[in-house]
Design a protein around this motif. Structure first.
Motif, PDB file in Angstrom:
ATOM      1  N   GLY A  71       3.909 -18.480  -6.682  1.00  0.00           N
ATOM      2  CA  GLY A  71       2.499 -18.106  -6.820  1.00  0.00           C
ATOM      3  C   GLY A  71       1.632 -18.769  -5.774  1.00  0.00           C
ATOM      4  O   GLY A  71       0.701 -18.158  -5.245  1.00  0.00           O
TER       5      GLY A  71
ATOM      6  N   ALA B 202      -0.354 -14.872  -7.569  1.00  0.00           N
ATOM      7  CA  ALA B 202       0.143 -14.787  -8.950  1.00  0.00           C
ATOM      8  C   ALA B 202       0.771 -13.432  -9.266  1.00  0.00           C
ATOM      9  O   ALA B 202       1.875 -13.367  -9.816  1.00  0.00           O
ATOM     10  CB  ALA B 202      -0.988 -15.085  -9.930  1.00  0.00           C
TER      11      ALA B 202
ATOM     12  N   ALA C 152       2.526 -14.350 -14.288  1.00  0.00           N
ATOM     13  CA  ALA C 152       1.321 -14.434 -13.461  1.00  0.00           C
ATOM     14  C   ALA C 152       0.456 -15.615 -13.880  1.00  0.00           C
ATOM     15  O   ALA C 152      -0.088 -16.335 -13.031  1.00  0.00           O
ATOM     16  CB  ALA C 152       0.524 -13.127 -13.536  1.00  0.00           C
ATOM     17  N   SER C 153       0.334 -15.857 -15.195  1.00  0.00           N
ATOM     18  CA  SER C 153      -0.492 -16.981 -15.648  1.00  0.00           C
ATOM     19  C   SER C 153       0.120 -18.317 -15.230  1.00  0.00           C
ATOM     20  O   SER C 153      -0.595 -19.234 -14.809  1.00  0.00           O
ATOM     21  CB  SER C 153      -0.721 -16.928 -17.156  1.00  0.00           C
ATOM     22  OG  SER C 153       0.466 -17.194 -17.866  1.00  0.00           O
TER      23      SER C 153
ATOM     24  N   SER D  40       2.156 -18.734 -12.649  1.00  0.00           N
ATOM     25  CA  SER D  40       2.052 -18.788 -11.186  1.00  0.00           C
ATOM     26  C   SER D  40       0.666 -19.239 -10.752  1.00  0.00           C
ATOM     27  O   SER D  40       0.505 -19.878  -9.720  1.00  0.00           O
ATOM     28  CB  SER D  40       2.362 -17.414 -10.582  1.00  0.00           C
ATOM     29  OG  SER D  40       3.691 -17.044 -10.858  1.00  0.00           O
ATOM     30  N   TYR D  41      -0.335 -18.908 -11.560  1.00  0.00           N
ATOM     31  CA  TYR D  41      -1.712 -19.300 -11.256  1.00  0.00           C
ATOM     32  C   TYR D  41      -2.000 -20.729 -11.701  1.00  0.00           C
ATOM     33  O   TYR D  41      -2.604 -21.513 -10.962  1.00  0.00           O
ATOM     34  CB  TYR D  41      -2.688 -18.331 -11.930  1.00  0.00           C
ATOM     35  CG  TYR D  41      -4.124 -18.665 -11.657  1.00  0.00           C
ATOM     36  CD1 TYR D  41      -4.743 -18.220 -10.492  1.00  0.00           C
ATOM     37  CD2 TYR D  41      -4.861 -19.440 -12.544  1.00  0.00           C
ATOM     38  CE1 TYR D  41      -6.061 -18.543 -10.222  1.00  0.00           C
ATOM     39  CE2 TYR D  41      -6.184 -19.761 -12.275  1.00  0.00           C
ATOM     40  CZ  TYR D  41      -6.776 -19.310 -11.115  1.00  0.00           C
ATOM     41  OH  TYR D  41      -8.076 -19.630 -10.842  1.00  0.00           O
TER      42      TYR D  41
END
Length: 145
Positions: free
Chosen positions: A29, A34, A83-84, A86-87
């Motif tokens: 990410g 992300a 994605a969360s 990775s962020y």
């Protein structure tokens, strides 16, 4: 090996996989973004799962048609999870990011168990479990502090 022992071993292996996947997704990410990381992670998983299914003759893949429509949303939820992570991992570290994911997962899991939602076996939220969930929130606060 008993069914319970096998389930425990498989659960621990899943935990080990997540422990390594999270920082790797965070690294990805940080490098590509992300959503891009979620795509790459799921593409890799699709390829590996596809190869395993090919090697096993497809097993029971055709039964997906009988699954309720909302069960198919689990792929979307997986993208949100990756994605969360990775962020959040590059911004707050692995322990804090994973703690937030786990406390949300266990809290919602307790509610789903209590009501038997999504075809899970109902397990009432008794005082001891409620105290356990409360301690999760205290632990989360201490880790994020």
């Amino acid at each position: 090996m008993s069914n319970l022992a096998l389930a425990i071993v498989v659960g621990l292996l899943g935990g080990l996989a997540i422990a390594f996947q999270n920082p790797l997704a965070g690294l990805m990410g940080r490098m590509v973004g992300a959503i891009e990381s979620a795509f790459i992670v799921h593409l890799g998983g699709t390829i590996v799962a596809g190869l395993l299914l090919l090697a096993m003759g497809g097993r029971n893949i055709g039964a997906w048609r009988s699954a309720p429509w909302y069960a198919l949303s689990s792929g979307v939820l997986g993208v949100i999870l990756i994605a969360s992570l990775s962020y959040t991992i590059p911004r707050m570290g692995v322990a804090a990011a994973v703690t937030l994911v786990v406390v949300a997962q266990l809290s919602i899991g307790a509610v789903l168990d209590h009501y038997g939602v999504l075809a899970v076996m109902p397990r009432p939220l008794e005082l001891s479990r409620a105290v356990g969930v409360s301690l999760l929130f205290v632990g989360t606060w201490l880790i994020l502090k």
